[in-house]
Design an enzyme around this catalytic site. Sequence first.
Site, PDB file in Angstrom:
ATOM      1  N   ARG A  87      12.490  54.078  59.802  1.00 26.29           N
ATOM      2  CA  ARG A  87      12.095  55.481  59.873  1.00 26.29           C
ATOM      3  C   ARG A  87      12.066  55.938  61.325  1.00 26.29           C
ATOM      4  O   ARG A  87      11.126  55.638  62.058  1.00 26.29           O
ATOM      5  CB  ARG A  87      10.714  55.674  59.257  1.00 26.29           C
ATOM      6  CG  ARG A  87      10.674  55.370  57.768  1.00 26.29           C
ATOM      7  CD  ARG A  87       9.275  55.584  57.242  1.00 26.29           C
ATOM      8  NE  ARG A  87       9.230  55.499  55.787  1.00 26.29           N
ATOM      9  CZ  ARG A  87       8.156  55.767  55.071  1.00 26.29           C
ATOM     10  NH1 ARG A  87       7.032  56.116  55.666  1.00 26.29           N
ATOM     11  NH2 ARG A  87       8.182  55.671  53.759  1.00 26.29           N
ATOM     12  N   ASP A  99      11.428  58.557  64.266  1.00 25.94           N
ATOM     13  CA  ASP A  99      10.454  59.634  64.416  1.00 25.94           C
ATOM     14  C   ASP A  99      11.131  60.975  64.649  1.00 25.94           C
ATOM     15  O   ASP A  99      12.340  61.047  64.907  1.00 25.94           O
ATOM     16  CB  ASP A  99       9.528  59.340  65.603  1.00 25.94           C
ATOM     17  CG  ASP A  99       8.585  58.185  65.342  1.00 25.94           C
ATOM     18  OD1 ASP A  99       8.252  57.950  64.163  1.00 25.94           O
ATOM     19  OD2 ASP A  99       8.179  57.520  66.307  1.00 25.94           O
ATOM     20  N   ARG A 152       9.421  53.080  72.589  1.00 27.26           N
ATOM     21  CA  ARG A 152       8.986  54.165  73.480  1.00 27.26           C
ATOM     22  C   ARG A 152       7.791  53.754  74.331  1.00 27.26           C
ATOM     23  O   ARG A 152       7.664  54.175  75.489  1.00 27.26           O
ATOM     24  CB  ARG A 152       8.674  55.409  72.646  1.00 27.26           C
ATOM     25  CG  ARG A 152       9.920  56.041  72.031  1.00 27.26           C
ATOM     26  CD  ARG A 152       9.579  57.052  70.959  1.00 27.26           C
ATOM     27  NE  ARG A 152       8.740  58.115  71.462  1.00 27.26           N
ATOM     28  CZ  ARG A 152       8.050  58.962  70.686  1.00 27.26           C
ATOM     29  NH1 ARG A 152       8.100  58.829  69.369  1.00 27.26           N
ATOM     30  NH2 ARG A 152       7.323  59.908  71.221  1.00 27.26           N
TER      31      ARG A 152
END
Length: 277
Positions: free
Chosen positions: A50, A52, A230
């Site tokens: 998934r 973001d 990230r």
Amino acid sequence: MTLWKATISYDGTPFHGWQVQPGRHTVQGTLAAALQRISGEIVLPQGSGRTDAGVHALGQVASFELTAPIPAPNLHHALNRALPPSIRLLSLEAAPPRFHARHSAVRKTYEYRIVPRISAAETICSPMLAPYVWACPYRLDVGAMSEAAAHVLGTHDFTSFAAVDPDESCRTARESEPQEGEQGRLNRKGSCLPTPNIRTVLASEWTLHADEPLLRYRVTGSGFLHHMVRNLVGTFVEIGVGRLRASEMPSILAARDRRTAGPTAPARGLFLVEVDY
């Protein structure tokens, strides 16, 4: 019924991430709607992971089943005509039995792109590039960032680089793609039980090419926690600026505390590059 494997590229800018959400424009929802228009069937394609909101994909993989006997070239062409220009199927093929885009994956590669400040003058990022990079206002020590990136190679507990939202941690335990024995468990009431955030990183490297103004971080691993890439990038930038030292990476990993690591880098610079099976 045919089980299909699709390799997809998309610009994540206009989407609220991959996962279908009520009232939100998502990649999964857009692909499902296109499949329904073409086949008349209601299916929910399963992605390898998934991404973001704002995260892009060069090689996302999705699997889905259709009963409609549509030849692969025809379905491929029809889907690309039905999808918006921000999503394109790069390939479509019949998958082997029991194939699942997420469960069958063994490795993933992500890339993060930064336009760094090269000189004392302010860096001007082209508006054509801005949605796909972090226009970083700092001058960065790429050597120190490369040294730090090497410290995450191997198998570690990456709690210090995981999302801190309890809901996201629960979702990650259920739906990330860890190796056997690493996945979190749910109790009978459906709530999360403690899960080790152990992952194996196989490649971790920064590169800066003289012929382009892009600093790239490429990382390959057996699986990734929510926000892990990230958060790694945000920490590496703190090291590149000089607010942290590369030699501190082992202690940050060992702390298993999100507060010890750097901030989360913006979503727009992140690309899912490839999924291996």
